[in-house]
Design a protein around this motif. Sequence first.
Motif, PDB file in Angstrom:
ATOM      1  N   GLY A  54       1.125  -1.421   0.096  1.00  0.00           N
ATOM      2  CA  GLY A  54      -0.193  -0.142   0.669  1.00  0.00           C
ATOM      3  C   GLY A  54       0.665   0.976  -0.027  1.00  0.00           C
ATOM      4  N   ASP A  55       1.834   1.083  -0.622  1.00  0.00           N
ATOM      5  CA  ASP A  55       2.939   2.176   0.112  1.00  0.00           C
ATOM      6  C   ASP A  55       3.702   2.994  -1.541  1.00  0.00           C
ATOM      7  OD1 ASP A  55       4.685  -0.053  -0.927  1.00  0.00           O
ATOM      8  OD2 ASP A  55       5.997   0.821   0.507  1.00  0.00           O
ATOM      9  N   ARG A  56       2.864   2.339  -2.458  1.00  0.00           N
ATOM     10  CA  ARG A  56       3.178   2.449  -4.164  1.00  0.00           C
ATOM     11  C   ARG A  56       1.877   2.447  -5.161  1.00  0.00           C
ATOM     12  NH1 ARG A  56       7.748  -1.737  -5.096  1.00  0.00           N
ATOM     13  NH2 ARG A  56       6.680  -2.688  -4.001  1.00  0.00           N
ATOM     14  N   ILE A  57       2.324   2.997  -6.097  1.00  0.00           N
ATOM     15  CA  ILE A  57       0.886   2.418  -6.905  1.00  0.00           C
ATOM     16  C   ILE A  57       1.140   3.077  -8.309  1.00  0.00           C
ATOM     17  CG2 ILE A  57      -0.915   4.262  -8.077  1.00  0.00           C
ATOM     18  CD1 ILE A  57      -1.290   5.816  -5.111  1.00  0.00           C
ATOM     19  N   LEU A  58       1.269   2.055  -8.739  1.00  0.00           N
ATOM     20  CA  LEU A  58       1.725   1.584 -10.294  1.00  0.00           C
ATOM     21  C   LEU A  58       0.824   2.492 -11.232  1.00  0.00           C
ATOM     22  CD1 LEU A  58       2.979  -1.757 -10.887  1.00  0.00           C
ATOM     23  CD2 LEU A  58       4.408   0.113 -11.495  1.00  0.00           C
ATOM     24  N   PHE A  59       1.090   3.123 -12.378  1.00  0.00           N
ATOM     25  CA  PHE A  59      -0.243   4.032 -12.973  1.00  0.00           C
ATOM     26  C   PHE A  59       0.590   3.864 -14.585  1.00  0.00           C
ATOM     27  CE2 PHE A  59       1.518   7.062 -11.345  1.00  0.00           C
ATOM     28  CZ  PHE A  59       2.112   8.462 -12.110  1.00  0.00           C
ATOM     29  N   THR A  60      -0.716   4.691 -15.525  1.00  0.00           N
ATOM     30  CA  THR A  60      -0.329   4.243 -16.820  1.00  0.00           C
ATOM     31  C   THR A  60      -0.643   5.830 -17.012  1.00  0.00           C
ATOM     32  OG1 THR A  60      -0.614   2.542 -17.916  1.00  0.00           O
ATOM     33  CG2 THR A  60      -0.500   3.900 -19.329  1.00  0.00           C
ATOM     34  N   SER A  61       0.705   6.805 -17.527  1.00  0.00           N
ATOM     35  CA  SER A  61       0.575   8.418 -17.785  1.00  0.00           C
ATOM     36  C   SER A  61       0.953   8.781 -19.460  1.00  0.00           C
ATOM     37  CB  SER A  61       1.277   8.993 -16.936  1.00  0.00           C
ATOM     38  OG  SER A  61       1.546   9.993 -17.214  1.00  0.00           O
ATOM     39  N   TYR A  62       0.315   9.745 -20.089  1.00  0.00           N
ATOM     40  CA  TYR A  62       0.376   9.737 -20.788  1.00  0.00           C
ATOM     41  C   TYR A  62       1.946  11.619 -21.467  1.00  0.00           C
ATOM     42  CZ  TYR A  62      -2.820   6.789 -23.395  1.00  0.00           C
ATOM     43  OH  TYR A  62      -3.759   5.751 -24.439  1.00  0.00           O
ATOM     44  N   ALA A  63       2.319  11.278 -19.789  1.00  0.00           N
ATOM     45  CA  ALA A  63       2.575  12.733 -19.759  1.00  0.00           C
ATOM     46  C   ALA A  63       4.285  12.723 -21.094  1.00  0.00           C
ATOM     47  CB  ALA A  63       4.099  12.545 -18.441  1.00  0.00           C
ATOM     48  N   SER A  64       4.953  11.376 -21.930  1.00  0.00           N
ATOM     49  CA  SER A  64       5.669  11.797 -22.309  1.00  0.00           C
ATOM     50  C   SER A  64       5.008  12.103 -23.981  1.00  0.00           C
ATOM     51  CB  SER A  64       6.520  11.414 -22.845  1.00  0.00           C
ATOM     52  OG  SER A  64       5.459   8.964 -23.036  1.00  0.00           O
ATOM     53  N   GLY A  65       3.291  12.089 -23.991  1.00  0.00           N
ATOM     54  CA  GLY A  65       2.844  12.071 -25.499  1.00  0.00           C
ATOM     55  C   GLY A  65       2.522   9.942 -25.748  1.00  0.00           C
ATOM     56  N   PHE A  66       3.162   9.338 -25.282  1.00  0.00           N
ATOM     57  CA  PHE A  66       2.578   8.023 -25.169  1.00  0.00           C
ATOM     58  C   PHE A  66       2.140   7.296 -23.938  1.00  0.00           C
ATOM     59  CE2 PHE A  66       5.233   9.084 -29.480  1.00  0.00           C
ATOM     60  CZ  PHE A  66       4.444   8.790 -30.011  1.00  0.00           C
ATOM     61  N   PRO A  67       1.349   6.307 -24.214  1.00  0.00           N
ATOM     62  CA  PRO A  67       1.232   5.870 -22.540  1.00  0.00           C
ATOM     63  C   PRO A  67       3.080   5.251 -22.241  1.00  0.00           C
ATOM     64  CG  PRO A  67       0.220   4.371 -24.974  1.00  0.00           C
ATOM     65  CD  PRO A  67       0.852   5.409 -25.085  1.00  0.00           C
ATOM     66  N   ALA A  68       2.686   4.798 -20.992  1.00  0.00           N
ATOM     67  CA  ALA A  68       4.677   4.591 -20.198  1.00  0.00           C
ATOM     68  C   ALA A  68       3.588   4.470 -18.730  1.00  0.00           C
ATOM     69  CB  ALA A  68       5.262   5.883 -20.436  1.00  0.00           C
ATOM     70  N   ILE A  69       4.211   3.641 -18.514  1.00  0.00           N
ATOM     71  CA  ILE A  69       4.459   3.096 -16.718  1.00  0.00           C
ATOM     72  C   ILE A  69       4.766   4.131 -15.656  1.00  0.00           C
ATOM     73  CG2 ILE A  69       4.494   1.192 -15.442  1.00  0.00           C
ATOM     74  CD1 ILE A  69       4.070  -0.786 -17.671  1.00  0.00           C
ATOM     75  N   TYR A  70       4.456   4.769 -14.996  1.00  0.00           N
ATOM     76  CA  TYR A  70       4.850   5.030 -13.610  1.00  0.00           C
ATOM     77  C   TYR A  70       4.723   4.849 -12.677  1.00  0.00           C
ATOM     78  CZ  TYR A  70       6.031   8.563 -17.737  1.00  0.00           C
ATOM     79  OH  TYR A  70       6.605   9.670 -18.125  1.00  0.00           O
ATOM     80  N   LEU A  71       5.747   4.935 -11.394  1.00  0.00           N
ATOM     81  CA  LEU A  71       5.896   4.570 -10.408  1.00  0.00           C
ATOM     82  C   LEU A  71       5.610   5.357  -8.881  1.00  0.00           C
ATOM     83  CD1 LEU A  71       6.052   1.842  -8.076  1.00  0.00           C
ATOM     84  CD2 LEU A  71       7.834   2.457  -8.163  1.00  0.00           C
ATOM     85  N   MET A  72       4.522   5.725  -7.811  1.00  0.00           N
ATOM     86  CA  MET A  72       4.665   6.435  -7.546  1.00  0.00           C
ATOM     87  C   MET A  72       4.745   6.136  -6.038  1.00  0.00           C
ATOM     88  SD  MET A  72       1.710   9.451  -6.550  1.00  0.00           S
ATOM     89  CE  MET A  72       1.573  10.348  -8.016  1.00  0.00           C
ATOM     90  N   ASP A  73       6.027   6.620  -5.119  1.00  0.00           N
ATOM     91  CA  ASP A  73       5.806   6.817  -3.416  1.00  0.00           C
ATOM     92  C   ASP A  73       4.710   7.613  -3.093  1.00  0.00           C
ATOM     93  OD1 ASP A  73       6.832   7.857  -0.526  1.00  0.00           O
ATOM     94  OD2 ASP A  73       7.470   5.423  -1.346  1.00  0.00           O
ATOM     95  N   VAL A  74       3.231   6.806  -2.382  1.00  0.00           N
ATOM     96  CA  VAL A  74       2.540   7.663  -2.421  1.00  0.00           C
ATOM     97  C   VAL A  74       3.142   8.709  -1.174  1.00  0.00           C
ATOM     98  CG1 VAL A  74       0.167   7.275  -0.257  1.00  0.00           C
ATOM     99  CG2 VAL A  74       1.096   5.754  -2.375  1.00  0.00           C
ATOM    100  N   GLY A  75       3.603   8.307  -0.338  1.00  0.00           N
ATOM    101  CA  GLY A  75       4.410   9.336   1.112  1.00  0.00           C
ATOM    102  C   GLY A  75       4.859  10.667   0.628  1.00  0.00           C
ATOM    103  N   SER A  76       5.459  10.505  -0.365  1.00  0.00           N
ATOM    104  CA  SER A  76       6.109  10.976  -0.734  1.00  0.00           C
ATOM    105  C   SER A  76       5.818  11.943  -2.032  1.00  0.00           C
ATOM    106  CB  SER A  76       7.680  11.251  -0.914  1.00  0.00           C
ATOM    107  OG  SER A  76       7.762   9.966  -2.163  1.00  0.00           O
ATOM    108  N   LEU A  77       5.163  11.287  -3.040  1.00  0.00           N
ATOM    109  CA  LEU A  77       4.035  11.762  -4.174  1.00  0.00           C
ATOM    110  C   LEU A  77       5.160  11.589  -5.371  1.00  0.00           C
ATOM    111  CD1 LEU A  77       1.288  14.147  -3.765  1.00  0.00           C
ATOM    112  CD2 LEU A  77       1.462  11.432  -3.896  1.00  0.00           C
ATOM    113  N   LYS A  78       6.691  10.864  -4.695  1.00  0.00           N
ATOM    114  CA  LYS A  78       7.667  10.855  -5.970  1.00  0.00           C
ATOM    115  C   LYS A  78       8.093  10.214  -7.019  1.00  0.00           C
ATOM    116  CE  LYS A  78      12.908  10.435  -6.228  1.00  0.00           C
ATOM    117  NZ  LYS A  78      14.128   9.989  -5.549  1.00  0.00           N
ATOM    118  N   THR A  79       7.940  10.052  -8.055  1.00  0.00           N
ATOM    119  CA  THR A  79       7.405  10.161  -9.334  1.00  0.00           C
ATOM    120  C   THR A  79       8.135   9.781 -10.121  1.00  0.00           C
ATOM    121  OG1 THR A  79       4.864   9.972  -8.726  1.00  0.00           O
ATOM    122  CG2 THR A  79       5.580   9.262 -11.153  1.00  0.00           C
ATOM    123  N   ARG A  80       8.955   7.853 -10.849  1.00  0.00           N
ATOM    124  CA  ARG A  80       9.210   7.606 -11.830  1.00  0.00           C
ATOM    125  C   ARG A  80       9.002   6.599 -12.758  1.00  0.00           C
ATOM    126  NH1 ARG A  80      12.780   3.263 -11.327  1.00  0.00           N
ATOM    127  NH2 ARG A  80      12.350   1.314  -8.921  1.00  0.00           N
TER     128      ARG A  80
END
Length: 438
Positions: free
Chosen positions: A215-241
């Motif tokens: 429960g401390d991380r979240i995977l999601f798909t984002s179109y931030a680059s213009g194409f769908p790609a997978i990102y990983l977020m830390d729920v506490g800090s909201l740091k995303t990569r």
Amino acid sequence: MRPFKTLAAALLIGLCSLTTAAHAEITIDINSPVIEPMPFAVPDFIDEGGAGELAANISRVVAADLAGTGLFIETPKDAYISRVTSFDAPISYPDWQAINTQALITGAVQAGGDRIVVKFRLFDVASGQPLGEGLQFAGTPGSWRRMAHKVADAVYSRITGEGPYFDSRVVYVAESGPKNQRQKRLGVMDYDGANVKYLTDSSSIVLAPRFSPSGDRILFTSYASGFPAIYLMDVGSLKTRNLGEVPGTMTFAPRFSPDGNTVVFSLEKGGNSDIYSMDINSGAMSQLTNAPSIETSPSFSPDGSKIVFESDRSGTQQIYMMGAGGGEGERISNGKGRYSTPVWSPRGDMIAFTKQNEGRFHIGAMLTDGSEERLLTASFLDEGPTWAPNGRVIMFTREGAGAGGQAGLMSVDVSGRNLKAIPTEGPASDPSWSPMLP
């Protein structure tokens, strides 16, 4: 009076196991084909100093949790004969029996500084005995709803014998704007729609968030680059990569392995989608399927040994199962129509799915070999099931027809009972239930 055990949780302070009376009289057989809701009463918890409105608010959340299951029905306060004015006062069982109350929950709240203490007892009115030992929670004033959920979880588990699920959260896609130009951002809320927090802005489209097993991380798909790609977020800090974007490809539909160290997902390249796995720490990838068809929506079994997924290799979308190391897989869906978005129950006994047949969408569940399929819902568009931590309730997206049709979140018991809407601040989709909070 029985002694209290002290619980701590997350923002609270430590956790003890619940003790249940050996000969409980009141029970609910949750698997019975017909269930008459159990009448219960939750008088406002007693303010034992400094609690103010918190005492009544906590008791109202407890009542809402229980009534919201469809298994319990609250006795109206105007029917009360007895008034609970002290937490340690003896219970007048005949007064509660006279108004057909079967379960009675009493509680008290103390508050001071940055700490509140909540305690409660559960009574079997018919037998005239406490049901289990009293429990006590301590935490900050801001965690009062969590303590209310934990009280309700304890009552629910003692009476039904099922695991708890109220003290959990849901991550989802919060939507706004016209239907053909929808803006989307990630939100997280309590299981009942309260305490909403937004995790991303609306600058790019986000899809399919998924909680980690802890429960401390979240995977999601984002179109931030213009194409769908997978990102990983830390729920506490909201740091995303970004999890290793591969040039010339699109990655989507991610899920964690049960140990949280591996991600399984779909990768599209040259018009063909296959399922891959990735070690989160090293970034090393492995291809798990290799077919000239669309393979997507993978989901691990709770023991990590198998993966269920969606494929159109037969000509229509169907559900297949393979070992965690990959392979051709075996088809398990056998009914008419198209099957998609399979997800394994946390109990390991069932697979939930979306089904499209004869112009209607359904949320369904089947055993892991594809047998005993049951359709739990039917509407213009139901999709994307996610399981509650105890494997008894499924949340999903329902969208109305036409340009004005809005997406919203719904839940239903695995038996098909108690279909209800989950309140959100606006249109919402793609829910993912967290594990129980620590």
